[in-house]
Design an enzyme around this catalytic site. Structure first.
Site, PDB file in Angstrom:
ATOM      1  N   HIS A 159       0.826  -1.208   0.000  1.00 37.03           N
ATOM      2  CA  HIS A 159       0.000   0.000   0.000  1.00 37.03           C
ATOM      3  C   HIS A 159       0.860   1.259   0.000  1.00 37.03           C
ATOM      4  O   HIS A 159       0.460   2.302  -0.526  1.00 37.03           O
ATOM      5  CB  HIS A 159      -0.920  -0.014   1.224  1.00 37.03           C
ATOM      6  CG  HIS A 159      -2.023  -1.026   1.096  1.00 37.03           C
ATOM      7  ND1 HIS A 159      -2.662  -1.579   2.162  1.00 37.03           N
ATOM      8  CD2 HIS A 159      -2.581  -1.593  -0.004  1.00 37.03           C
ATOM      9  CE1 HIS A 159      -3.583  -2.430   1.739  1.00 37.03           C
ATOM     10  NE2 HIS A 159      -3.546  -2.451   0.427  1.00 37.03           N
ATOM     11  N   GLU A 194     -26.777  19.799   0.654  1.00 37.95           N
ATOM     12  CA  GLU A 194     -26.255  18.440   0.844  1.00 37.95           C
ATOM     13  C   GLU A 194     -27.332  17.432   1.224  1.00 37.95           C
ATOM     14  O   GLU A 194     -27.045  16.232   1.273  1.00 37.95           O
ATOM     15  CB  GLU A 194     -25.191  18.452   1.950  1.00 37.95           C
ATOM     16  CG  GLU A 194     -24.024  19.363   1.666  1.00 37.95           C
ATOM     17  CD  GLU A 194     -23.091  19.476   2.865  1.00 37.95           C
ATOM     18  OE1 GLU A 194     -22.121  18.705   2.931  1.00 37.95           O
ATOM     19  OE2 GLU A 194     -23.349  20.330   3.739  1.00 37.95           O
ATOM     20  N   CYS A 252     -19.109  21.587  -5.143  1.00 37.29           N
ATOM     21  CA  CYS A 252     -17.792  21.332  -4.539  1.00 37.29           C
ATOM     22  C   CYS A 252     -17.598  19.860  -4.203  1.00 37.29           C
ATOM     23  O   CYS A 252     -16.701  19.508  -3.444  1.00 37.29           O
ATOM     24  CB  CYS A 252     -17.583  22.188  -3.289  1.00 37.29           C
ATOM     25  SG  CYS A 252     -18.818  21.925  -2.001  1.00 37.29           S
ATOM     26  N   ASP A 280     -22.078  14.243   0.005  1.00 39.46           N
ATOM     27  CA  ASP A 280     -23.111  13.965   1.009  1.00 39.46           C
ATOM     28  C   ASP A 280     -24.484  13.862   0.362  1.00 39.46           C
ATOM     29  O   ASP A 280     -25.308  13.025   0.750  1.00 39.46           O
ATOM     30  CB  ASP A 280     -23.113  15.043   2.089  1.00 39.46           C
ATOM     31  CG  ASP A 280     -22.148  14.724   3.225  1.00 39.46           C
ATOM     32  OD1 ASP A 280     -21.952  13.523   3.500  1.00 39.46           O
ATOM     33  OD2 ASP A 280     -21.605  15.647   3.836  1.00 39.46           O
TER      34      ASP A 280
END
Length: 820
Positions: free
Chosen positions: A448, A684, A755, A708
Site C-alpha cells: 500500500h 447536501e 464542490c 453527502d
C-alpha cells in the site's frame, strides 16, 4: 544466521527478570557477539517496551541507539523450566536474547511466531533436555506440532467459493468480506486449505493467504446463517468491492546512463520517476507505555477513546487521499479502519487489561503478536499487510502512550528519504515538494505504501535490503524509480547526466502546466469558474499556482482537530488572513465548522450517536455551541477586511437553521465592525433541494456538496466497503437534484457551484455545466484537467449531454454517454 547449541543454556534458574536477561546476555558476551554494555541496553529496553510475546516466551533486545555495541548478530536461549515472572501475570520459560545489527535474525523470529500459537511445542521446548530441539524449531528445520484437529472445523452449513480478485483475498477485499459478515448475528468461519479463520476478523482472514483462484469454504452457524452465506456468496462473486485497476497514465521517460563503477544500492521499482538530492533517514516517534494499571474499567475506556480517535483520523485520511488520488488508493484506509473493529484483536486486548495491564501495553502486545503472525504467511502480498496492521497499531498507540520520545523530524528542505520501511500513513503524509523520493530496505511493489507513492507522483524504490541502512546521510544521491536503483555519492559526470535528463522532462511538464492559467472557456464562449477545495493554509498558494480562480471550499475543520482546546479567534483570523494574502484578490469561500459524531473532537465532549450522519453535525453543532460558532464568525469577518470572503453554512436542512445561523453572523459582524460579505449554504440534503426556492431568497449563492447529497439521496454510506462504489454522484437521481437546485436558484437570480467529487470528474464537470452550474470547486491536482476538458466542449453540447443524462436510468448509463 544459525542458532548454535553453545548459545543455549538448559535448566537454568533466575531470581527475576533482570537476572534472566543478564544470564542470556552473558552467553552472547562470552561467545563474542556483543560488548558487555549491550546487556545494560537490553535492560533499558524493558523500561520502554514489553518483550513478552506469549506462551512463556520473551525476546529481550537492546535499544537501536546501542547497536554499535553489537560485534556480530547472534541469538542466545535461556531455558527456565521453573519460569520467571516477566511482568505482572506473565511467566517466561524461554528467554531468547537477540543482538542484531540488521535483519539477519528475522528468520528465527518468523519461526518463533508459529510457536506462539502452539502451546504444546512451547511447553516441550521449556522442558526439553536436548538443545537441538530448540535449534531445530527456531531455525525452521522442524515445524512446531500441528494445531489440534478440533480447531480446524467448519460449521455444518457452508458454501465453497472461488476468489477471483486479481490479488486474492488481500486487505481491501478482506475488509469487505468482514464487513458483510458483521452484518449478521451468526458466527462465520472461512477455510482455505488446512487453515480456518474467523470471518469477521480482518487479521484472521489475511492469515489464510488466499491467492487469486483460491477456493474458500465459508460456513456459518446461527439464527441467520443461510442469509449470511447468501450475502457472502454474492459479495465474493461480485468481486468484494474491488474494481479493475485503471490504465496507467503515460509517464515521461528519463533517458540517461550512469558512469561505470558507481556505488549502487539495487532495489525494486515501486513508483517511477527520477529524484536527485541529499539522503535523509526517517526518524519515528517512540511511544512509551506503562506495563500495569490499577483500574481495568478506566483502561478499557481509554482504549475505546483511542480507537474512536484513530478511526476519525483514518476516515479523514480516506477523504483526503480520495480527493487527491481517487477512491482506489483511499480505500487502503478503510481497510485500516476495519482492523479497529477486529473482534479477535479487541478480545485479546481486553483480556490483557483484565489481567492488570494498561491499555497501551495490552494493545502493543496484541498488535505485535498479530504482525508477527502475518509476516509468516507464504503469500508475499498478504505478508506485506503486516505493515498495514503495524501502522494501525501505532496510530492507536499514539493516543494511549504515557509519553512520546523522539518526535518525528520532518524535512525542511528537499531530500531523498531512506527508511527500513514506510507505512501507508507515513507515505500519505509526505509533501512531494520536500520529499523528492524515497527508498526503503523492506517492502514490495504491491504494498500500500508503493500504491500511495505512485498516486502522489513520488519516485520510490523498495526492497533494497539491509545495505541501504548503512549509507551515509546527507550525501548527494540519484534515485531512479524506473530501474529500482539508488546511486550514492555519484561522480560529477553521472550527476550531470541525471540532472540533464531531469531538467529536460521538467521543462516539458512546465510547458504543459502553463495552460492551467487559461480560463475554462467553452468553444462557444461560455466561461466557467474553476476553483479549489483546500484544507490547509499552505494549500491556498498551491491552488493559485495550479490555476485555480479562487477557493470554492475551505474546510475549516483542520483548525479544530488534533488538539485539546478549540482554536482562539486570533488563531483563526491569522489563518484566514494568510490564505487571503496568498490568493491575492481571488475569492475565498469559508465553510463554517462541519463536524459531528462521525468526526469527534475530544474537547467538545459530544455524546456518541447511533447514526452520526443524521445527528448533531454541521450547522446543527454550530447552533448548539454558539460560543464556538460566534468565535469563528468573528474571525471570518475580521479576515474579510483583507480580501473577498464568502461565508458558507454546512448541512442546512431547514429554513429555521439558516435563519438562526444568519442571526449569529449578523451579531458577530456587528461585534467586530466587519464588512458585508456574501452568505451561502451547502446543499447536501434532500430537504434543502426541495426548499431551494425558499432558501434561495435568503442567501447569495448555493454550493452543492454532491458527496453527502449522493449518500442521502441514495441512502448509501459513501464510506461503506460494499456500497461505496454504488454511491455514484452521476446517478440520475442525484443529477435531477442538481437540476432542481439550479432552477430554483436561477429563478431567484442566484448562482450555484458544486464542490463535491463529480465536479473533479471530467464527464461530471461537463454535465454540471450543462445543468447550469456556474462554478466547479475541485481538488488542486484536478484543476488543470477540468479546465482543459471544458475548453474542448461547447455549452450547447454540455446542455444536450445533461438532458440525455437526466433521462438515463442508471449511473452506468450516464457514464457511458460520449462527451464528444
Amino acid at each position: 544466521m544459525e542458532l548454535e547449541r553453545r548459545n543455549i543454556k538448559l535448566h537454568a534458574r533466575a531470581a527475576n527478570k533482570a537476572d534472566a536477561i543478564q544470564q542470556a546476555g552473558a552467553i552472547l558476551v562470552a561467545n563474542e557477539y556483543i560488548k558487555p554494555g549491550y546487556v545494560d541496553s537490553m535492560l533499558s529496553r524493558e523500561k520502554v517496551a514489553n518483550t513478552f510475546l506469549g506462551n512463556g516466551i520473551a525476546i529481550p533486545h537492546g535499544l537501536p541507539k546501542d547497536r554499535d555495541l553489537i560485534l556480530r548478530t547472534g541469538v542466545s536461549v535461556l531455558q527456565l523450566p521453573h519460569g520467571v515472572e516477566w511482568n505482572r501475570g506473565e511467566t517466561v520459560h524461554l528467554v531468547i536474547a537477540i543482538a542484531a545489527k540488521s535483519d539477519e535474525h528475522l528468520g528465527i523470529l518468523a519461526n518463533l511466531t508459529s510457536v506462539l500459537s502452539d502451546e504444546e511445542t512451547a511447553r516441550h521446548l521449556a522442558h526439553t533436555d536436548d538443545p537441538q530441539d530448540i535449534v531445530d524449531v527456531l531455525t525452521g528445520k522442524r515445524a512446531p506440532r500441528a494445531a489440534p484437529a478440533e480447531t480446524l472445523t467448519d460449521f455444518p452449513t457452508y458454501v465453497d467459493l472461488t476468489v477471483r480478485n486479481p490479488t486474492g483475498l488481500h486487505a481491501r477485499p478482506a475488509t469487505v468480506f468482514a464487513t458483510v459478515a458483521k452484518e449478521f448475528a451468526s458466527e462465520v468461519r472461512v477455510r482455505h486449505d488446512n487453515k480456518v479463520s474467523n470471518g469477521k476478523s480482518l487479521a484472521s482472514l489475511l492469515k489464510l493467504g488466499v491467492e487469486r483462484g483460491g477456493v474458500i469454504r465459508v460456513s456459518a452457524q446461527g439464527p441467520d446463517a443461510a442469509a449470511a452465506l447468501q450475502a457472502l456468496k454474492q459479495a465474493v462473486e461480485s468481486g468484494l468491492g474491488e474494481e479493475e485497476a485503471p490504465a496507467e497514465e503515460a509517464l515521461p521517460v528519463y533517458e540517461w546512463e550512469a558512469e561505470p563503477g558507481e556505488v549502487v544500492v539495487p532495489g525494486i521499482p515501486a513508483s517511477p520517476g527520477l529524484a536527485i538530492g541529499p539522503l535523509r533517514f526517517v526518524k519515528r516517534s517512540k511511544y512509551v507505555v506503562e506495563a500495569t494499571a490499577r483500574d481495568a474499567d478506566v483502561e478499557k475506556t481509554h482504549l475505546k477513546e483511542a480507537i474512536a480517535a484513530a478511526r476519525t483520523q483514518l476516515l479523514d485520511l480516506y477523504a483526503e487521499v480520495k480527493a487527491r488520488s481517487g477512491a482506489g488508493q483511499a480505500s487502503i484506509f478503510l481497510a485500516h479502519a476495519e482492523f479497529l473493529d477486529d473482534p479477535e484483536l479487541l478480545e485479546a486486548v481486553n483480556t490483557q487489561i483484565e489481567a492488570g495491564t494498561s491499555a497501551g501495553w495490552a494493545w502493543q502486545q496484541a498488535i505485535e503478536a498479530r504482525v508477527a503472525e502475518l509476516k509468516t504467511v507464504g503469500d508475499p502480498l498478504i505478508a506485506g499487510r503486516a505493515v498495514d496492521l503495524s501502522d494501525v497499531g501505532r496510530r492507536v498507540l499514539s493516543f494511549l502512550a504515557h509519553h512520546i520520545e523522539e518526535g518525528p523530524l520532518l524535512p525542511k528542505t528537499p531530500v531523498i528519504l531512506l527508511a527500513d520501511d514506510l507505512t501507508p500513513s507515513d507515505t500519505a503524509s509526505l509533501d512531494p515538494a520536500l520529499v523528492l523520493g524515497f527508498c526503503t530496505a523492506a517492502g514490495g511493489p504491491t504494498s500500500h505504501t508503493a500504491i500511495i507513492a505512485r498516486a502522489l507522483g513520488i519516485p520510490a524504490v523498495v526492497g533494497a535490503g539491509p545495505a541501504l541502512l548503512t549509507q551515509p546521510e546527507s550525501d548527494m544521491a540519484i534515485l531512479d524509480g524506473y530501474r529500482g536503483q539508488l546511486y550514492v555519492s555519484p561522480s560529477p559526470k553521472t550527476l550531470a547526466a541525471a540532472q540533464k535528463a531531469y531538467h529536460a522532462v521538467t521543462a516539458q511538464r512546465e510547458a504543459e502546466k502553463l495552460e492551467c492559467y487559461l480560463p475554462a472557456l467553452t468553444t462557444d464562449g461560455h466561461r466557467v469558474e474553476v476553483v479549489a477545495n483546500i484544507s490547509r493554509v499552505e494549500e491556498a498558494s498551491q491552488a493559485v499556482n495550479a490555476g485555480a480562480e479562487g477557493v470554492g471550499l475551505l474546510r475549516t475543520e483542520f483548525l479544530f482537530q488534533d488538539r485539546t482546546t478549540p482554536p482562539t479567534e486570533e488563531e483563526q483570523y491569522t489563518a484566514y488572513r494568510e490564505m487571503l494574502q496568498a490568493l491575492n484578490g481571488l475569492p475565498l469561500i469559508i465553510r463554517t465548522l462541519d463536524i459531528g459524531g462521525d468526526k469527534p473532537v475530544p474537547y467538545l465532549n459530544m455524546p456518541a450517536e447511533t447514526n452520526p450522519f443524521l445527528g448533531v453535525r454541521g450547522i446543527r453543532l454550530c447552533l448548539a455551541r454558539p460560543e464556538l460558532f460566534r468565535t469563528q464568525l468573528r474571525a471570518i469577518y475580521r479576515a474579510a477586511q483583507h480580501g473577498p470572503v464568502r461565508i458558507m453554512f454546512p448541512m442546512v436542512a431547514t429554513l429555521e437553521e439558516l435563519e438562526a445561523a444568519k442571526a449569529h453572523a449578523a451579531e458577530a459582524r456587528w461585534e467586530v465592525s466587519g464588512p458585508s460579505v456574501e452568505i451561502g449554504i451547502m446543499v447536501e440534503v434532500p430537504s434543502a433541494v426541495i426548499l431551494a426556492d425558499q432558501l434561495a431568497e435568503e442567501v447569495d449563492f448555493f454550493s452543492i456538496g454532491t458527496n453527502d447529497l449522493t449518500q442521502y439521496v441514495l441512502a448509501m454510506d459513501r464510506g461503506h466497503p460494499m456500497l461505496g462504489k454504488q454511491a455514484d454522484g452521476l446517478h440520475p437521481a442525484v443529477l435531477r437534484m442538481v437540476e432542481r437546485t439550479v432552477q430554483a436558484a436561477s429563478a431567484a437570480g442566484k448562482w450555484v457551484g458544486v464542490c463535491g467529487g463529480i465536479a473533479g470528474d471530467p464527464k461530471g464537470a461537463v454535465l454540471l455545466v450543462g445543468l447550469g452550474v456556474a462554478e466547479l470547486s475541485v481538488s488542486i491536482p484536478a484543476i488543470a484537467a477540468i479546465k482543459a476538458q471544458l475548453r474542448r466542449v461547447s455549452l450547447a453540447r454540455a446542455k444536450s449531454l445533461a438532458q440525455q443524462a437526466l433521462q438515463c436510468r442508471t449511473a452506468a448509463e450516464v457514464r457511458s454517454l460520449p462527451i464528444a
